[in-house]
Design a protein around this motif. Sequence first.
Motif, PDB file in Angstrom:
ATOM      1  N   PRO A  65     -44.186 -17.786 -57.624  1.00 41.38           N
ATOM      2  CA  PRO A  65     -44.579 -16.484 -57.092  1.00 41.38           C
ATOM      3  C   PRO A  65     -44.922 -16.529 -55.607  1.00 41.38           C
ATOM      4  O   PRO A  65     -45.019 -17.610 -55.021  1.00 41.38           O
ATOM      5  CB  PRO A  65     -45.823 -16.138 -57.915  1.00 41.38           C
ATOM      6  N   LEU A 125     -40.876 -15.933 -60.235  1.00 40.20           N
ATOM      7  CA  LEU A 125     -39.763 -14.985 -60.169  1.00 40.20           C
ATOM      8  C   LEU A 125     -38.482 -15.562 -60.772  1.00 40.20           C
ATOM      9  O   LEU A 125     -37.762 -14.888 -61.501  1.00 40.20           O
ATOM     10  CB  LEU A 125     -39.528 -14.587 -58.705  1.00 40.20           C
ATOM     11  N   THR A 183     -40.276 -12.940 -66.871  1.00 36.98           N
ATOM     12  CA  THR A 183     -39.551 -13.988 -66.171  1.00 36.98           C
ATOM     13  C   THR A 183     -38.105 -14.052 -66.612  1.00 36.98           C
ATOM     14  O   THR A 183     -37.191 -14.224 -65.806  1.00 36.98           O
ATOM     15  CB  THR A 183     -40.233 -15.346 -66.420  1.00 36.98           C
ATOM     16  N   THR A 222     -44.768 -10.155 -57.887  1.00 31.38           N
ATOM     17  CA  THR A 222     -45.141 -11.256 -58.779  1.00 31.38           C
ATOM     18  C   THR A 222     -46.636 -11.280 -59.093  1.00 31.38           C
ATOM     19  O   THR A 222     -47.057 -11.949 -60.041  1.00 31.38           O
ATOM     20  CB  THR A 222     -44.723 -12.621 -58.199  1.00 31.38           C
TER      21      THR A 222
END
Length: 462
Positions: free
Chosen positions: A213, A201, A453, A177
């Motif tokens: 993240p 995420l 994403t 991330t």
Amino acid sequence: MAVRHGDKMTLVAFMQAGNASVYAGSWRHPATEHGYLDASYYAKIGRQLEDGCFDLMFFDDRLAMPGIYGGSVAEAVRYGARPVKLDLSVVLGVLAQTTSHIGLGATYSTTYYAPFHVARTFATLDHLSRGRAAWNVVTSVNDAEAQNFGVEAHLGHDERYDRADEFLEVVAGLWDTWDDDAIVHDRAAGIYADPAKVRELHYRGKYLSSRGPLTVPRTPQGRPVLMQAGSSGRGREFASRWAELIFTGDPGLEIARNHYADQKTRLADAGRDPASVRICPMAYAVVGESEDHAKEREAMLLNDLVDPIASLTLLSELMNYDFAQHDPDDPVTDELIASVSGIRGLVQNLRTHIGGETVTVRDLAAHRATLLQGPRFVGTGEQIAEQMAEWFHGDACDGFVLAATHLPGAFEDVVRLVVPQLQRKGLFRTEYEGKTLRDHLGLDRPTSTFRSTAAATTGSDA
């Protein structure tokens, strides 16, 4: 020809942060130092292994005392059958500061920990060790462990691996991330990091979810090295997808050759380069100044130090089955094999290793707690180096996970007497040539697979 990276062995030291090594009688050995509750004990062993240029020291773990045998922990405590297990994150933190080159690995369960916790723990270790972290992934389910964590029901064997696949997707996704160059430290502009390079995420799967993240930036290795030791068909599939170092328990050369060929084929079928994954069986090295001296040491280890009840206690823990209901000389029947999860492969290996069709409960227990769990190399340093070379050149392994019969002396013997012989043969490094564990193992630094994403939300892009 062996499908491996380069012509050098991988050497891994198999550790326990407790009163005994994987050899259950190690605490009784006259040369064992009982310093396992002192940080300096682990620091000493780590520096010793660095002197021998080992790739990695990794720690096995269990989250309970062995308490299946007889429904009690009494025998584990009485006979020292590994009742002590320290918190590995603290032990590895000590080693990160007292060693400079050797890789540092730990076993963490996908059953009893959350993905975010595991991702953060190993990312932190990778930073603090400057790129030397490894995670040994296990899906272990054991009644004693379950009761410590308030778990009443578990998934079945294959479904447990299905959940573990999601677990790894989450952990790998969290590690990705942060982009490598996200942190800018622009004092003048007051910008710490570029928010476009730190992403949530938003993973949602069948079993697990995580927003992200991660709170730890991308690590020196990109991702810590992934280890795995599953030997079942489903376990080997899991390793083919995720593992970079596969730890096996093959007691004989032919068994190891078959396992090696099968796993390398599975890696290729999974679209991975088989040469990029190291396969290393657990082994013991009983070293002597002479061959007779080594055989005397072996005889003591085989006959004097492991109580049969300690063996049965550890077998019960491994199989999650109470063997107190059997006489040690009872044969392992087809009915018993059918009723105990995980026992079939162990019995098959033992039949090949000891010969014949009959395997007793005592045989199984000895395999778990004494010196039968992997190959046993016995002799002088030169003789052991020859035995190891036979496996390495015989397409049976890419190196070895060496277990200790006593600590720290067993590793002292290997470093002093065996490693120089391997180096003389050109089979092992004479110095560390890189900075990270990936460098030692010849592994590429992975690039981030996080693309957006929206893609990560599907759970397929982590």
